[in-house]
Design a protein around this motif. Structure first.
Motif, mmCIF file in Angstrom:
data_model
loop_
_atom_site.group_PDB
_atom_site.id
_atom_site.type_symbol
_atom_site.label_atom_id
_atom_site.label_comp_id
_atom_site.label_asym_id
_atom_site.label_seq_id
_atom_site.Cartn_x
_atom_site.Cartn_y
_atom_site.Cartn_z
ATOM 1 N N LEU A 189 -25.014 -35.502 10.026
ATOM 2 C CA LEU A 189 -24.122 -34.626 10.785
ATOM 3 C C LEU A 189 -24.904 -33.697 11.697
ATOM 4 N N SER A 190 -25.980 -33.143 11.180
ATOM 5 C CA SER A 190 -26.789 -32.219 11.967
ATOM 6 C C SER A 190 -27.417 -32.922 13.170
ATOM 7 N N ARG A 191 -27.946 -34.104 12.948
ATOM 8 C CA ARG A 191 -28.598 -34.820 14.045
ATOM 9 C C ARG A 191 -27.604 -35.199 15.143
ATOM 10 N N THR A 231 -22.693 -27.040 8.672
ATOM 11 C CA THR A 231 -23.840 -27.749 9.249
ATOM 12 C C THR A 231 -23.561 -28.138 10.694
ATOM 13 N N VAL A 232 -22.399 -28.692 10.941
ATOM 14 C CA VAL A 232 -22.043 -29.094 12.309
ATOM 15 C C VAL A 232 -21.946 -27.879 13.215
ATOM 16 N N HIS A 233 -21.275 -26.838 12.757
ATOM 17 C CA HIS A 233 -21.073 -25.670 13.610
ATOM 18 C C HIS A 233 -22.389 -24.963 13.931
ATOM 19 N N ALA A 234 -23.276 -24.903 12.949
ATOM 20 C CA ALA A 234 -24.571 -24.267 13.191
ATOM 21 C C ALA A 234 -25.366 -25.021 14.245
ATOM 22 N N ALA A 235 -25.260 -26.340 14.243
ATOM 23 C CA ALA A 235 -26.022 -27.166 15.182
ATOM 24 C C ALA A 235 -25.358 -27.270 16.544
ATOM 25 N N ASN A 236 -24.016 -27.143 16.560
ATOM 26 C CA ASN A 236 -23.290 -27.314 17.824
ATOM 27 C C ASN A 236 -21.998 -26.496 17.745
ATOM 28 N N PRO A 237 -22.057 -25.222 18.087
ATOM 29 C CA PRO A 237 -20.877 -24.360 17.924
ATOM 30 C C PRO A 237 -19.739 -24.651 18.895
ATOM 31 N N ASP A 238 -19.951 -25.534 19.854
ATOM 32 C CA ASP A 238 -18.898 -25.838 20.828
ATOM 33 C C ASP A 238 -17.832 -26.789 20.291
ATOM 34 N N VAL A 239 -18.196 -27.670 19.350
ATOM 35 C CA VAL A 239 -17.280 -28.754 18.990
ATOM 36 C C VAL A 239 -16.259 -28.304 17.947
ATOM 37 N N LEU A 240 -15.094 -28.954 17.993
ATOM 38 C CA LEU A 240 -14.139 -28.836 16.910
ATOM 39 C C LEU A 240 -14.721 -29.504 15.671
ATOM 40 N N VAL A 241 -14.455 -28.939 14.517
ATOM 41 C CA VAL A 241 -14.943 -29.491 13.252
ATOM 42 C C VAL A 241 -13.721 -30.026 12.500
ATOM 43 N N ILE A 242 -13.720 -31.330 12.229
ATOM 44 C CA ILE A 242 -12.528 -32.008 11.750
ATOM 45 C C ILE A 242 -12.745 -32.477 10.317
ATOM 46 N N LEU A 243 -11.885 -32.025 9.418
ATOM 47 C CA LEU A 243 -12.008 -32.309 7.979
ATOM 48 C C LEU A 243 -10.901 -33.253 7.532
ATOM 49 N N SER A 244 -11.292 -34.272 6.789
ATOM 50 C CA SER A 244 -10.343 -35.272 6.292
ATOM 51 C C SER A 244 -9.978 -34.990 4.842
ATOM 52 N N GLY A 245 -8.951 -35.708 4.374
ATOM 53 C CA GLY A 245 -8.461 -35.511 3.015
ATOM 54 C C GLY A 245 -8.907 -36.592 2.051
ATOM 55 N N LEU A 246 -8.221 -36.671 0.939
ATOM 56 C CA LEU A 246 -8.545 -37.616 -0.126
ATOM 57 C C LEU A 246 -7.635 -38.843 -0.053
ATOM 58 N N SER A 247 -7.945 -39.822 -0.895
ATOM 59 C CA SER A 247 -7.114 -41.027 -1.051
ATOM 60 C C SER A 247 -6.901 -41.739 0.283
ATOM 61 N N TYR A 248 -8.020 -42.117 0.897
ATOM 62 C CA TYR A 248 -7.998 -42.789 2.197
ATOM 63 C C TYR A 248 -7.404 -41.882 3.278
ATOM 64 N N ASP A 249 -7.664 -40.603 3.148
ATOM 65 C CA ASP A 249 -7.236 -39.589 4.114
ATOM 66 C C ASP A 249 -5.722 -39.503 4.239
ATOM 67 N N ILE A 250 -5.052 -39.746 3.144
ATOM 68 C CA ILE A 250 -3.602 -39.562 3.096
ATOM 69 C C ILE A 250 -3.257 -38.158 2.606
ATOM 70 N N ASN A 257 -2.300 -24.432 -1.518
ATOM 71 C CA ASN A 257 -2.506 -23.164 -2.228
ATOM 72 C C ASN A 257 -3.983 -22.799 -2.365
ATOM 73 N N ARG A 258 -4.815 -23.413 -1.555
ATOM 74 C CA ARG A 258 -6.246 -23.131 -1.636
ATOM 75 C C ARG A 258 -6.837 -23.239 -0.244
ATOM 76 N N SER A 259 -7.634 -22.283 0.159
ATOM 77 C CA SER A 259 -8.127 -22.211 1.533
ATOM 78 C C SER A 259 -9.564 -22.689 1.649
ATOM 79 N N VAL A 260 -9.903 -23.166 2.836
ATOM 80 C CA VAL A 260 -11.283 -23.499 3.174
ATOM 81 C C VAL A 260 -11.927 -22.245 3.753
ATOM 82 N N ASN A 261 -12.974 -21.769 3.132
ATOM 83 C CA ASN A 261 -13.647 -20.550 3.587
ATOM 84 C C ASN A 261 -14.876 -20.904 4.411
ATOM 85 N N LEU A 262 -14.846 -20.526 5.679
ATOM 86 C CA LEU A 262 -15.922 -20.827 6.608
ATOM 87 C C LEU A 262 -16.387 -19.551 7.295
ATOM 88 N N SER A 263 -17.601 -19.587 7.830
ATOM 89 C CA SER A 263 -18.150 -18.411 8.509
ATOM 90 C C SER A 263 -17.665 -18.305 9.946
#
Length: 546
Positions: A189-191, A231-250, A257-263
């Motif tokens: 991801l960083s590269r 890791t992605v944001h530190a290396a390239n703060p311009d891009v959107l960072v896209i997170l997928s889910g579980l079970s084949y991204d369904i 009821n739970r948040s993603v905590n990011l800097s």
């Protein structure tokens, strides 16, 4: 005269709305980078940018963008533009960027190692400039060509080890699997983020495709996905960072009821997938109306709720088998398109690919989900393009004239055709010698804007004229006295996609389409029972707020 002027003004407003959407979509790359504003993705000037993407695989065994043996790279990019897309979800395997020996392998060497002599000859004919580039440079060349054609790119970490995706036990499914070492993944991801820092058309990086398998669990998702995002944001703060889910991204339901905590803020997007086979039993065991309701409820509970929580949602894969002519696939797509139009999320269809160099050991194989034909020279199914064309443009959002939740009117969307109900002009009625004032036409048509009123009438926007039912097999009418039962319309059936009214004898009819003429008519409502063999597609309509 005053009413006519008001109606003309409404038409002008609608035309300006559509014009603003087109202008906004056409100048995206000049206003990059992108960021988020609540549930919207916006450009540098704060205007809504709707990602209307196509998937282009580059993660399979040969580790080269598919199709370069069939057509020149620039011709493929230009065809993507001609099909109405503004971006490409471009896939990559982790090892391309973490294994220096693989990354340094030339295209020629990669294809020779796989005994792909026929494909190699095709690349020599169509893209000779790329044949002796290292695989990483070849990947960059495709991204750069997309940018030269004003196409945004989402770089999707699809798999670790190059090959077809995705098996339940293929070693690529979840953190700790055979080929899914967390440190190696973060390195990849960083590269990639560093390599494309400053490349303006690379607007997002997707951390991982279709997490799955026996190891998957919510705690590890929260342990590692935020690390990938940071890791992605530190290396390239311009891009959107896209997170997928579980079970084949369904499944992203664990975020209810739970948040993603990011800097960092204003860069986080969630992604999900949906196919007919995501709910195989549902479509097999229920009527189309029942199945559609169940599936739409499932999509909302698994991922759609994120829109209400103020996050953009990117449905980064959906599609159908275009070779099967399967009624269930058709019902799924109609259901999905009505949901997509209603919720106006960002998306990417699977896939551009007409064929693969090699897939699961078989060479020169066809992709029946592909938008292009086997030799990548033509659109496989123009009707499918028509059906998705309406959702390629935004309906609402920041910076779009008359939009962003102001509910200035509604479209009456017909997902089976991708068209909307419009009013014919008097001139057209005379020229055609028909009395069918309502027809299907482009959803951008200025005479396709309606108001669904509290009295349950569907009126021309800015006008007293409303749609009237006139019995089975008869064209829908327009009248300016809208108090009778045959001018009242309600969404019925489990899917809520039938628009029904009551005619003089007290019987219920539904809005329908004559597929031969595209005239909008009324007929006895069909498929509202639990008949699993009945096809309701001609009578499925969705009122879309814009």
């Amino acid at each position: 005269m005053a009413k006519l002027s008001l109606f003309s003004l409404a038409n002008l407003l609608f035309a300006l709305i559509i014009f603003q959407c087109v202008i906004s979509q056409s100048k995206l790359v000049t206003d990059l980078p992108l960021h988020t504003d609540s549930r919207w993705i916006v450009d540098g000037e704060g205007r809504r940018v709707k990602l209307a993407c196509v998937n282009w695989p580059s993660h399979v065994d040969a580790v080269l963008a598919e199709g370069l043996s069939k057509q020149p790279l620039d011709a493929i990019s230009k065809r993507i533009v001609s099909m109405g897309f503004n971006c490409v979800r471009f896939t990559w395997p982790t090892f391309l960027f973490t294994s220096d020996s693989l990354g340094a392998l030339t295209v020629r060497q990669s294809f020779q190692n796989l005994n792909l002599s026929q494909a190699l000859a095709g690349i020599q004919d169509n893209n000779p400039f790329i044949i002796d580039l290292p695989l990483r440079k070849a990947f960059q060349a495709v991204v750069n060509n997309l940018g030269a054609n004003n196409l945004m790119a989402i770089l999707d970490n699809h798999i670790s080890k190059p090959g077809w995706c995705c098996g339940l036990n293929d070693g690529n499914g979840f953190f700790g699997d055979e080929y899914f070492n967390v440190d190696v993944w973060l390195k990849g991801l960083s590269r990639v983020a560093v390599m494309f820092r400053g490349v303006p058309n690379v607007v997002g990086i997707s951390l991982r495709n279709e997490l799955r398998g026996s190891r998957q669990n919510v705690d590890d998702w929260f342990r590692y996905m935020p690390r990938g995002a940071e890791t992605v944001h530190a290396a390239n703060p311009d891009v959107l960072v896209i997170l997928s889910g579980l079970s084949y991204d369904i499944d992203l339901s664990f975020l209810a009821n739970r948040s993603v905590n990011l800097s960092f803020t204003n860069k986080l997007v969630f992604e999900t997938h949906r196919y007919r086979f995501s709910n195989t039993a549902t479509w097999a065991d229920h009527s189309a109306n029942e199945a559609c309701r169940i599936v739409q409820d499932d999509m909302m509970s698994k991922s759609g709720f994120l829109l209400d929580k103020g996050f953009p949602l990117f449905v980064s894969e959906f599609g159908i088998d275009e070779s099967a002519n399967d009624a269930t696939d058709e019902s799924f797509l109609n259901c999905f398109l009505s949901y997509a139009a209603e919720h106006d999320f960002d998306w990417a269809i699977w896939a551009l690919t007409g064929s693969y160099y090699i897939r699961q050991g078989k060479t020169n194989t066809e992709e029946t989900y592909g938008l292009l034909n086997f030799d990548w020279s033509h659109v496989r199914n123009p009707r499918l393009l028509q059906r998705i064309s309406t959702i390629q443009s935004p309906f609402k959002g920041p910076g779009l004239l008359g939009l962003r939740g102001t509910n200035t009117g509604q479209l009456i969307f017909h997902p089976s055709t991708g068209l909307c109900v419009i009013r014919r002009s008097v001139f057209e009625l005379i020229r055609r010698s028909v009395f069918a004032p309502l027809t299907l036409g482009p959803c951008t048509h200025p005479k396709g804007l309606w108001s669904y009123t509290p009295k349950k009438t569907i009126s021309l926007y800015g006008s007293d004229f409303c749609i009237q039912a006139d019995g089975p097999g008869k064209p829908g009418k327009l009248r300016n006295i809208c108090i009778d039962p045959d001018t009242k319309w309600e969404a019925i059936s489990d899917s809520k996609l039938h628009l029904s009214s009551t005619v003089g004898d007290g019987k219920t009819v539904c809005l329908d389409v004559d597929f031969h003429t595209h005239n909008v008519v009324t007929n006895w409502c069909k498929c509202v029972s639990d008949d699993k063999t009945c096809d309701p597609s001609s009578q499925w309509f969705k009122l879309i707020k814009i």
